[in-house]
Design a protein around this motif. Structure first.
Motif, PDB file in Angstrom:
ATOM      1  N   ALA A   1       0.853  -1.202   0.000  1.00 54.43           N
ATOM      2  CA  ALA A   1       0.000   0.000   0.000  1.00 54.43           C
ATOM      3  C   ALA A   1       0.883   1.243   0.000  1.00 54.43           C
ATOM      4  O   ALA A   1       1.949   1.250   0.627  1.00 54.43           O
ATOM      5  N   PRO A   2       0.464   2.300  -0.708  1.00 50.07           N
ATOM      6  CA  PRO A   2       1.284   3.513  -0.789  1.00 50.07           C
ATOM      7  C   PRO A   2       1.744   4.046   0.568  1.00 50.07           C
ATOM      8  O   PRO A   2       2.885   4.483   0.714  1.00 50.07           O
ATOM      9  N   GLN A   3       0.899   3.975   1.588  1.00 51.29           N
ATOM     10  CA  GLN A   3       1.276   4.508   2.899  1.00 51.29           C
ATOM     11  C   GLN A   3       2.340   3.657   3.599  1.00 51.29           C
ATOM     12  O   GLN A   3       2.956   4.101   4.574  1.00 51.29           O
ATOM     13  N   ASP A   4       2.577   2.428   3.108  1.00 44.32           N
ATOM     14  CA  ASP A   4       3.565   1.544   3.728  1.00 44.32           C
ATOM     15  C   ASP A   4       4.875   1.466   2.956  1.00 44.32           C
ATOM     16  O   ASP A   4       5.818   0.821   3.400  1.00 44.32           O
ATOM     17  N   ARG A   5       4.964   2.120   1.812  1.00 44.30           N
ATOM     18  CA  ARG A   5       6.136   1.959   0.945  1.00 44.30           C
ATOM     19  C   ARG A   5       7.425   2.467   1.563  1.00 44.30           C
ATOM     20  O   ARG A   5       8.495   1.958   1.277  1.00 44.30           O
TER      21      ARG A   5
ATOM     22  N   GLU B   1      11.924   0.633   7.596  1.00 43.84           N
ATOM     23  CA  GLU B   1      12.245   0.903   8.991  1.00 43.84           C
ATOM     24  C   GLU B   1      12.576  -0.406   9.706  1.00 43.84           C
ATOM     25  O   GLU B   1      11.955  -1.437   9.430  1.00 43.84           O
ATOM     26  N   PRO B   2      13.555  -0.380  10.634  1.00 45.94           N
ATOM     27  CA  PRO B   2      13.897  -1.606  11.356  1.00 45.94           C
ATOM     28  C   PRO B   2      12.694  -2.186  12.097  1.00 45.94           C
ATOM     29  O   PRO B   2      11.910  -1.458  12.691  1.00 45.94           O
ATOM     30  N   PHE B   3      12.550  -3.498  12.018  1.00 47.16           N
ATOM     31  CA  PHE B   3      11.538  -4.298  12.718  1.00 47.16           C
ATOM     32  C   PHE B   3      10.124  -4.130  12.183  1.00 47.16           C
ATOM     33  O   PHE B   3       9.193  -4.716  12.741  1.00 47.16           O
ATOM     34  N   VAL B   4       9.940  -3.370  11.119  1.00 46.46           N
ATOM     35  CA  VAL B   4       8.596  -3.242  10.553  1.00 46.46           C
ATOM     36  C   VAL B   4       8.310  -4.453   9.680  1.00 46.46           C
ATOM     37  O   VAL B   4       9.084  -4.787   8.779  1.00 46.46           O
ATOM     38  N   ARG B   5       7.198  -5.115   9.988  1.00 44.91           N
ATOM     39  CA  ARG B   5       6.739  -6.245   9.186  1.00 44.91           C
ATOM     40  C   ARG B   5       5.252  -6.056   8.947  1.00 44.91           C
ATOM     41  O   ARG B   5       4.483  -5.934   9.902  1.00 44.91           O
ATOM     42  N   LEU B   6       4.855  -6.017   7.694  1.00 47.14           N
ATOM     43  CA  LEU B   6       3.444  -5.864   7.374  1.00 47.14           C
ATOM     44  C   LEU B   6       2.718  -7.184   7.653  1.00 47.14           C
ATOM     45  O   LEU B   6       3.346  -8.241   7.755  1.00 47.14           O
ATOM     46  N   ASP B   7       1.396  -7.116   7.769  1.00 41.31           N
ATOM     47  CA  ASP B   7       0.614  -8.306   8.130  1.00 41.31           C
ATOM     48  C   ASP B   7       0.873  -9.478   7.199  1.00 41.31           C
ATOM     49  O   ASP B   7       1.051 -10.612   7.645  1.00 41.31           O
ATOM     50  N   ASP B   8       0.927  -9.209   5.880  1.00 40.49           N
ATOM     51  CA  ASP B   8       1.135 -10.290   4.912  1.00 40.49           C
ATOM     52  C   ASP B   8       2.497 -10.953   5.126  1.00 40.49           C
ATOM     53  O   ASP B   8       2.634 -12.165   5.029  1.00 40.49           O
ATOM     54  N   GLY B   9       3.526 -10.160   5.437  1.00 37.32           N
ATOM     55  CA  GLY B   9       4.856 -10.708   5.682  1.00 37.32           C
ATOM     56  C   GLY B   9       4.899 -11.568   6.927  1.00 37.32           C
ATOM     57  O   GLY B   9       5.538 -12.632   6.940  1.00 37.32           O
ATOM     58  N   ARG B  10       4.218 -11.141   7.985  1.00 37.33           N
ATOM     59  CA  ARG B  10       4.183 -11.944   9.222  1.00 37.33           C
ATOM     60  C   ARG B  10       3.455 -13.256   8.984  1.00 37.33           C
ATOM     61  O   ARG B  10       3.838 -14.292   9.514  1.00 37.33           O
TER      62      ARG B  10
END
Length: 195
Positions: free
Chosen positions: A106-110, A115-124
């Motif tokens: 999503a554009p807001q997550d690009r 950022e360190p330790f950021v994992r989107l829901d799909d990645g988790r």
């Protein structure tokens, strides 16, 4: 325990990159490097590489392999059926594009994904044991090589673009104004800038 060790190792890499620790640089054909790393992947979603020949950058081989591997593994994790990789020379840069055909970002997550330790829901969901440091390390390596790593608009899936300055600018012919004797590039060379 293994996951904790991986996270600690990744944090140490991140700290060294951000401290500007010196690394050995050499001329590297990134098209060949990307092709080799993609060919080494087994099983899973296929990776198709279309690389220009002799696209050279000045870099640390181990660090660039890490960026490429991070991008390939990430793309395969999120792809539906395929990953497309291109290596091009454009305006003094090597441009490496890694594109999957998954759900995309999503554009807001690009920007947030770096950022360190950021994992989107799909990645988790797809890889519960990940550390969320791979893309952060990859971007820091790009910066250490005077390059950039970004996400770009795509009609399908996620599109990561790594840009690194090339070394293929032709020097002036010997004896002409501005020419200099050929000499190898070494770690202390002023032409090698550290981030």
């Amino acid at each position: 325990m293994r996951r904790l060790k991986t996270i600690i190792d990744d944090l140490l890499v991140l700290a060294r990159l951000r401290a500007g620790d010196p690394a050995a640089y050499e001329p590297i054909d990134v098209g060949a490097l990307v092709t080799e790393e993609a060919a080494a992947l087994t099983g899973g979603v296929p990776v198709h590489v279309d690389a220009d020949r002799d696209v050279r950058v000045l870099g640390n081989r181990i660090q660039l392999i890490r960026v490429i591997d991070n991008l390939l593994v990430n793309a395969r994790r999120h792809a539906g059926t395929t990953v497309e990789v291109t290596v091009r020379r454009a305006e003094g840069s090597a441009v490496i594009t890694v594109q999957d055909d998954g759900a995309g970002i999503a554009p807001q997550d690009r920007e947030r994904v770096f950022e360190p330790f950021v994992r989107l829901d799909d990645g988790r969901r797809r890889e519960p044991g990940g550390s969320g440091l791979g893309l952060s390390i990859s971007r820091d390596i790009a910066h250490a090589h005077n390059g950039t790593l970004t996400t770009e608009d795509s009609s399908r899936g996620a599109r990561f673009v790594l840009r690194l300055p090339t070394t293929d600018r032709r020097p002036p012919a010997p004896g002409t104004p501005g020419s200099a004797p050929d000499r190898p590039v070494t770690q202390g060379d002023s032409r090698v800038e550290e981030a």
